[in-house]
Write a protein that holds these residues in place. Structure first.
Motif, PDB file in Angstrom:
ATOM      1  N   ALA A 518      -6.080 -14.007  43.555  1.00  0.00           N
ATOM      2  CA  ALA A 518      -4.905 -13.134  43.565  1.00  0.00           C
ATOM      3  C   ALA A 518      -3.702 -13.836  44.179  1.00  0.00           C
ATOM      4  N   ALA A 519      -3.938 -14.667  45.192  1.00  0.00           N
ATOM      5  CA  ALA A 519      -2.843 -15.409  45.826  1.00  0.00           C
ATOM      6  C   ALA A 519      -2.177 -16.345  44.820  1.00  0.00           C
ATOM      7  N   GLY A 520      -2.985 -17.009  43.972  1.00  0.00           N
ATOM      8  CA  GLY A 520      -2.411 -17.889  42.961  1.00  0.00           C
ATOM      9  C   GLY A 520      -1.516 -17.132  42.003  1.00  0.00           C
ATOM     10  N   TYR A 521      -1.970 -15.970  41.560  1.00  0.00           N
ATOM     11  CA  TYR A 521      -1.157 -15.165  40.649  1.00  0.00           C
ATOM     12  C   TYR A 521       0.110 -14.652  41.344  1.00  0.00           C
ATOM     13  N   MET A 522      -0.011 -14.254  42.608  1.00  0.00           N
ATOM     14  CA  MET A 522       1.158 -13.747  43.337  1.00  0.00           C
ATOM     15  C   MET A 522       2.240 -14.804  43.473  1.00  0.00           C
ATOM     16  N   VAL A 523       1.855 -16.016  43.848  1.00  0.00           N
ATOM     17  CA  VAL A 523       2.848 -17.083  44.020  1.00  0.00           C
ATOM     18  C   VAL A 523       3.454 -17.461  42.677  1.00  0.00           C
ATOM     19  N   ALA A 524       2.627 -17.516  41.636  1.00  0.00           N
ATOM     20  CA  ALA A 524       3.142 -17.864  40.305  1.00  0.00           C
ATOM     21  C   ALA A 524       4.154 -16.823  39.825  1.00  0.00           C
ATOM     22  N   GLY A 525       3.848 -15.544  40.063  1.00  0.00           N
ATOM     23  CA  GLY A 525       4.747 -14.489  39.602  1.00  0.00           C
ATOM     24  C   GLY A 525       6.018 -14.377  40.413  1.00  0.00           C
ATOM     25  N   SER A 526       5.957 -14.738  41.687  1.00  0.00           N
ATOM     26  CA  SER A 526       7.127 -14.573  42.563  1.00  0.00           C
ATOM     27  C   SER A 526       7.882 -15.875  42.789  1.00  0.00           C
ATOM     28  N   LEU A 527       7.591 -16.904  42.003  1.00  0.00           N
ATOM     29  CA  LEU A 527       8.209 -18.207  42.215  1.00  0.00           C
ATOM     30  C   LEU A 527       9.741 -18.169  42.164  1.00  0.00           C
ATOM     31  N   PRO A 528      10.363 -17.465  41.196  1.00  0.00           N
ATOM     32  CA  PRO A 528      11.835 -17.410  41.201  1.00  0.00           C
ATOM     33  C   PRO A 528      12.412 -16.812  42.481  1.00  0.00           C
ATOM     34  N   PHE A 529      11.745 -15.795  43.029  1.00  0.00           N
ATOM     35  CA  PHE A 529      12.225 -15.174  44.265  1.00  0.00           C
ATOM     36  C   PHE A 529      12.049 -16.125  45.448  1.00  0.00           C
ATOM     37  N   ILE A 530      10.960 -16.883  45.435  1.00  0.00           N
ATOM     38  CA  ILE A 530      10.727 -17.863  46.502  1.00  0.00           C
ATOM     39  C   ILE A 530      11.824 -18.923  46.485  1.00  0.00           C
ATOM     40  N   GLU A 531      12.165 -19.420  45.300  1.00  0.00           N
ATOM     41  CA  GLU A 531      13.208 -20.435  45.184  1.00  0.00           C
ATOM     42  C   GLU A 531      14.548 -19.896  45.672  1.00  0.00           C
ATOM     43  N   SER A 532      14.837 -18.639  45.318  1.00  0.00           N
ATOM     44  CA  SER A 532      16.109 -18.042  45.727  1.00  0.00           C
ATOM     45  C   SER A 532      16.162 -17.818  47.232  1.00  0.00           C
ATOM     46  N   LEU A 533      15.050 -17.357  47.817  1.00  0.00           N
ATOM     47  CA  LEU A 533      15.027 -17.062  49.252  1.00  0.00           C
ATOM     48  C   LEU A 533      15.167 -18.330  50.083  1.00  0.00           C
ATOM     49  N   PHE A 534      14.444 -19.378  49.719  1.00  0.00           N
ATOM     50  CA  PHE A 534      14.428 -20.599  50.516  1.00  0.00           C
ATOM     51  C   PHE A 534      15.446 -21.634  50.044  1.00  0.00           C
ATOM     52  N   GLY A 535      16.137 -21.360  48.942  1.00  0.00           N
ATOM     53  CA  GLY A 535      17.144 -22.303  48.461  1.00  0.00           C
ATOM     54  C   GLY A 535      16.556 -23.610  47.987  1.00  0.00           C
ATOM     55  N   VAL A 536      15.410 -23.555  47.303  1.00  0.00           N
ATOM     56  CA  VAL A 536      14.778 -24.767  46.792  1.00  0.00           C
ATOM     57  C   VAL A 536      14.656 -24.648  45.280  1.00  0.00           C
ATOM     58  N   VAL A 537      14.251 -25.734  44.660  1.00  0.00           N
ATOM     59  CA  VAL A 537      14.054 -25.732  43.218  1.00  0.00           C
ATOM     60  C   VAL A 537      12.745 -26.458  42.930  1.00  0.00           C
ATOM     61  N   THR A 538      11.894 -25.850  42.145  1.00  0.00           N
ATOM     62  CA  THR A 538      10.601 -26.431  41.792  1.00  0.00           C
ATOM     63  C   THR A 538      10.708 -27.181  40.469  1.00  0.00           C
ATOM     64  N   ASP A 539       9.659 -27.926  40.168  1.00  0.00           N
ATOM     65  CA  ASP A 539       9.643 -28.680  38.916  1.00  0.00           C
ATOM     66  C   ASP A 539       9.708 -27.753  37.710  1.00  0.00           C
ATOM     67  N   ILE A 540       9.187 -26.530  37.862  1.00  0.00           N
ATOM     68  CA  ILE A 540       9.238 -25.578  36.750  1.00  0.00           C
ATOM     69  C   ILE A 540      10.689 -25.256  36.415  1.00  0.00           C
ATOM     70  N   SER A 541      11.466 -24.944  37.437  1.00  0.00           N
ATOM     71  CA  SER A 541      12.882 -24.644  37.211  1.00  0.00           C
ATOM     72  C   SER A 541      13.640 -25.875  36.741  1.00  0.00           C
ATOM     73  N   LEU A 542      13.277 -27.028  37.274  1.00  0.00           N
ATOM     74  CA  LEU A 542      13.953 -28.257  36.848  1.00  0.00           C
ATOM     75  C   LEU A 542      13.715 -28.519  35.370  1.00  0.00           C
ATOM     76  N   LEU A 543      12.498 -28.297  34.907  1.00  0.00           N
ATOM     77  CA  LEU A 543      12.207 -28.502  33.484  1.00  0.00           C
ATOM     78  C   LEU A 543      12.984 -27.511  32.625  1.00  0.00           C
ATOM     79  N   GLU A 544      13.129 -26.288  33.121  1.00  0.00           N
ATOM     80  CA  GLU A 544      13.930 -25.306  32.377  1.00  0.00           C
ATOM     81  C   GLU A 544      15.393 -25.724  32.335  1.00  0.00           C
ATOM     82  N   MET A 545      15.894 -26.270  33.452  1.00  0.00           N
ATOM     83  CA  MET A 545      17.303 -26.689  33.505  1.00  0.00           C
ATOM     84  C   MET A 545      17.561 -27.977  32.730  1.00  0.00           C
ATOM     85  N   SER A 546      16.530 -28.758  32.480  1.00  0.00           N
ATOM     86  CA  SER A 546      16.727 -30.019  31.769  1.00  0.00           C
ATOM     87  C   SER A 546      16.923 -29.820  30.276  1.00  0.00           C
TER      88      SER A 546
END
Length: 779
Positions: A518-546
């Motif tokens: 369940a923890a894996g699913y929670m982090v995967a689903g909330s990844l955009p909110f995590i990036e926004s809260l901590f001001g970071v960017v993951t490889d997933i978002s980078l690939l989308e932006m590329s």
């Protein structure tokens, strides 16, 4: 002086005092810094909140459902435990003793004499039974077919006889009918006066509210007596308020008939008439009844069972079930109440010191490797808030039936591994696992389980290239939890054959594995909110932006195609260089795509967008003005990035890719003009021709600065031979190194050398030599 020993000792002492003085001075300087005080205050507040979250003033409750007790558990103190079954029985008994409340409306009884008077006049005026209307005959019992069974044997066989007797009593030839009727009505008023006291209940109310014969009933009167005193409630039974019972031989009206002989001779007729005409005067007061019952239940004190010290609470070889867990909880609460005040103070002090040690351990890493977090109150507050929330949720979820303390722990560890780095995540996991185990009574084995799962999470999250990576990690953590938890319980079991098939252990292992998944699913689903809260960017978002279909990149292609081509080339060589030193090459590539988007607002002022042979717009501008336009593309780029909601790390690259370097071409032009015109000497100040910065703050930003510089400069080479490319790259790297552009990032000299070699290799590959094809001979 001899007290201080030889001269060498005095010198060492003086040096020590000077060092202490310097340390004290440095400490005072730090404490006088408002920012430092703010961060220390946040840390202290966090420690205090954590102490409340873990209930530091009392020992943890160590027992859980399904825990195997090999040797049994005896009560260490005498204690009492509430007996809910016995308590409920006594409260129900007390509630059943509460009477039913009815409200009496006596005014309805006052209408009966008037109705009877009308019927008696009708009898007096009627010459025969047939002249009476059917309703009056039925009410007076003069219609045998409609006569009530209760009064059947009280009437003569012939109704005409009853009518004649009744008529003779209400009328006579030698006296006025009104006087006889009035005398009867006056006596009738007195006869029915008990009904104003007892009232008349509706049989349906008794049935609906399950009021049985013999139940106590209280009648509430809203009126006052002759002296103006409110009437007191009256306790009665159902027999006193049911009209058939009131009209019976032992009813409340029976004593009244003997007081009025004239009415007693008409008893059957009048009783029959009252039964038909008497209204319901009692209304059931549900609100009052329920309120009284509720109060009666509340007045019954809790019933407790007493257990003496030494009582067996859990039998040897028994699993702790609900009943045993309740007993153990009651014993625990009794022991806690007996703990003296000074012991609680000692416990709180030790826990505070433990938190301070953990804070220093984690704070040292932050100060050394995550200065942006440690020195920014907002980022530090977010980091500490997540830790507090994890401890708080972990303690709540650690108890039955959840047993899910691993869920918030693993989620936090995964988030920190994504947001910060693996070392910081594992340090946090160590601290959180220790706090959760100590504050919930967890064993060393459980600490090993939590750390094993956390280690799997951290080591697998060097990069997050897709959301499926997090889901797969959830399965991996679940498998780890299952195997380690099951294995530790198997090792602790003396009989391995029983341990293999222990259903309770297997169930707990599967339950923990499910929470990990369940923890894996929670982090995967909330990844955009995590990036926004901590001001970071993951490889997933980078690939989308590329994706080149991004609106900003499409606009850059349309307005400034030269800048776009420069960005693509720079991204290629920058990614390769970053990968060589173990930095995030994908981040460098994506940041390179967007680093010059500010140029699209004034593309014609940048050489890569100028048409060959056209006149430069800078020829008509002063060097200082041209410099402002060139430097302005950084600010414009930041504004465009924020308008399009690009993540902060990409915006940082836009701000830092030039650092505080000098716009050298226009600075030299300004110097030439200053030499020719001494009055304009101040127009050639170097500070006016530098980018505002900041300098690169990360290794990736430093790599991108070099890639930007060498890619642009390499285009000026007329004959880009490998030797010239190598010389050009080296000179540009040394120029920025000597200019101090890498002082604020963690690039080492050896890494800069590796980056230089990678850039040279990439540029040589781009500008590799080609075979010159022979020209065709003319015919």
């Amino acid at each position: 002086m001899a007290f201080f020993g030889p001269k060498r000792s005095r010198t060492a002492l003086a040096a020590s005092l000077r060092d202490s003085s310097k340390l004290s001075s440095r400490l005072r300087e730090l404490l006088s810094n408002r920012g430092t005080l703010s961060r220390l205050s946040v840390c202290l507040l966090t420690i205090l909140i954590l102490m409340v979250a873990v209930e530091s003033w009392k020992a943890p409750f160590p027992y859980r459902l399904g825990t195997y007790s090999a040797h049994g558990i005896l009560a260490s103190v005498s204690f009492k435990m509430a007996n809910p079954i016995e308590t409920d029985r006594e409260r129900t008994q007390k509630e059943s003793e509460v009477p039913y409340y009815f409200i009496q409306n006596p005014d309805l009884i006052d209408k009966l004499p008037g109705l009877l008077k009308e019927d008696l006049k009708a009898i007096a005026n009627a010459k025969s039974l047939d002249e009476l209307n059917s309703d009056s005959r039925a009410e007076l019992g003069l219609t045998p077919s409609r006569r009530l069974e209760q009064f059947m044997d009280q009437f003569p066989e012939e109704s005409e006889q009853t009518f004649a007797e009744l008529k003779s009593r209400v009328s006579s030839p030698d006296s006025s009918d009104d006087k006889k009727i009035t005398a009867i009505i006056d006596d009738f008023k007195k006869l029915i006066s008990p009904l104003k006291i007892y009232g008349i209940v509706n049989e349906n109310d008794l049935t609906k509210h399950q009021i049985r014969a013999g139940d106590d009933i209280v009648i509430i009167y809203n009126g006052k007596d002759e002296k103006g005193v409110p009437l007191k409630p009256k306790h009665v039974s159902t027999f006193d308020i049911r009209l058939p019972d009131q009209l019976s031989a032992s009813g409340v009206l029976e004593p009244e008939w003997n007081k009025f002989p004239d009415l007693d001779s008409m008893k059957a007729v009048l009783s029959h008439w009252i039964h038909f005409q008497a209204p319901t005067t009692l209304v059931y007061d549900a609100a009052r009844t329920q309120a009284e019952r509720k109060q009666a239940r509340q007045e019954v004190e809790e019933v407790y069972d007493t257990f003496q010290r030494g009582t067996v609470l859990v039998e040897p070889g028994q699993l702790i079930e609900d009943n045993q867990l309740s007993l153990l909880r009651a014993e625990y609460e009794a022991k806690e109440k007996a703990v003296p005040y000074y012991e609680r103070v000692v416990r709180i002090t030790f826990i505070f010191l433990m938190f301070v040690v953990l804070a220093v351990l984690n704070g040292y890493h932050l100060l050394r490797n995550k200065k942006a977090v440690a020195r920014t109150v907002s980022r530090l507050s977010i980091y500490l808030s997540v830790i507090v929330l994890t401890v708080f949720l972990g303690r709540i979820l650690s108890y039955d039936p959840w047993r899910a303390e691993v869920l918030p722990l693993v989620v936090t560890v995964m988030v920190f591994a994504i947001v910060y780095d693996q070392i910081m995540a594992i340090l946090t996991a160590l601290s959180l696992s220790l706090v959760l185990c100590l504050s919930t009574g967890g064993s060393l084995g459980h600490f090993v389980v939590l750390m094993s799962v956390s280690s799997v999470a951290v080591t697998s999250l060097a990069t997050v290239s897709s959301r499926s990576t997090l889901i797969k990690l959830g399965f991996g953590m679940g498998l780890t939890y299952f195997l380690v938890y099951w294995g530790i319980n198997l090792i602790n079991s003396q009989e391995l054959s029983n341990g293999f098939l222990d259903q309770q252990v297997l169930w707990e292992s599967l339950q923990g594995a499910g929470w990990c998944l369940a923890a894996g699913y929670m982090v995967a689903g909330s990844l955009p909110f995590i990036e926004s809260l901590f001001g970071v960017v993951t490889d997933i978002s980078l690939l989308e932006m590329s994706n080149v279909s991004h609106p900003l990149l499409q606009e850059l292609v349309r307005r400034a195609p030269g800048t776009y081509n420069h960005s693509i080339s720079m991204a290629t060589i920058g990614e390769a260089a970053a990968d060589k030193i173990g930095a995030n090459g994908l981040l460098v590539r994506v940041a390179a795509y967007y680093h010059d988007i500010g140029k699209m607002l004034k593309p014609q002022y940048f050489i890569e967008n100028m048409v060959v042979g056209s006149e430069s717009l800078h020829d008509n501008l002063a060097p200082a003005m041209s410099t402002l336009i060139i430097i302005g593309h950084v600010k414009d780029g930041v504004d465009l990035a924020r308008q399009h909601n690009l993540p902060q790390p990409i915006i940082d690259f836009i701000e830092q890719h030039h650092g505080t370097t000098l716009v050298e071409y226009f600075f030299r032009e300004a110097e030439k003009q200053a030499d020719q015109s001494p009055d304009h000497k101040t127009d050639a100040e170097e500070s006016s021709f530098r980018y505002p910065g900041p300098k690169p703050q990360t290794r990736e930003a430093g790599v991108m600065m070099l890639a930007d510089a060498v890619e642009s400069a390499s285009r000026t080479l007329s004959d880009p031979t490998p030797k010239r490319i190598k010389s050009l790259v080296h000179s540009l790297v040394m120029k920025r190194l000597l200019d101090g552009q890498f002082n604020e990032c963690s690039l080492t000299l050896s890494e800069i050398n590796v980056v230089e070699e990678s850039l040279v290799k990439s540029l040589i590959g781009i500008y590799h030599g080609r075979i010159k094809y022979p020209e065709e001979r003319s015919a």
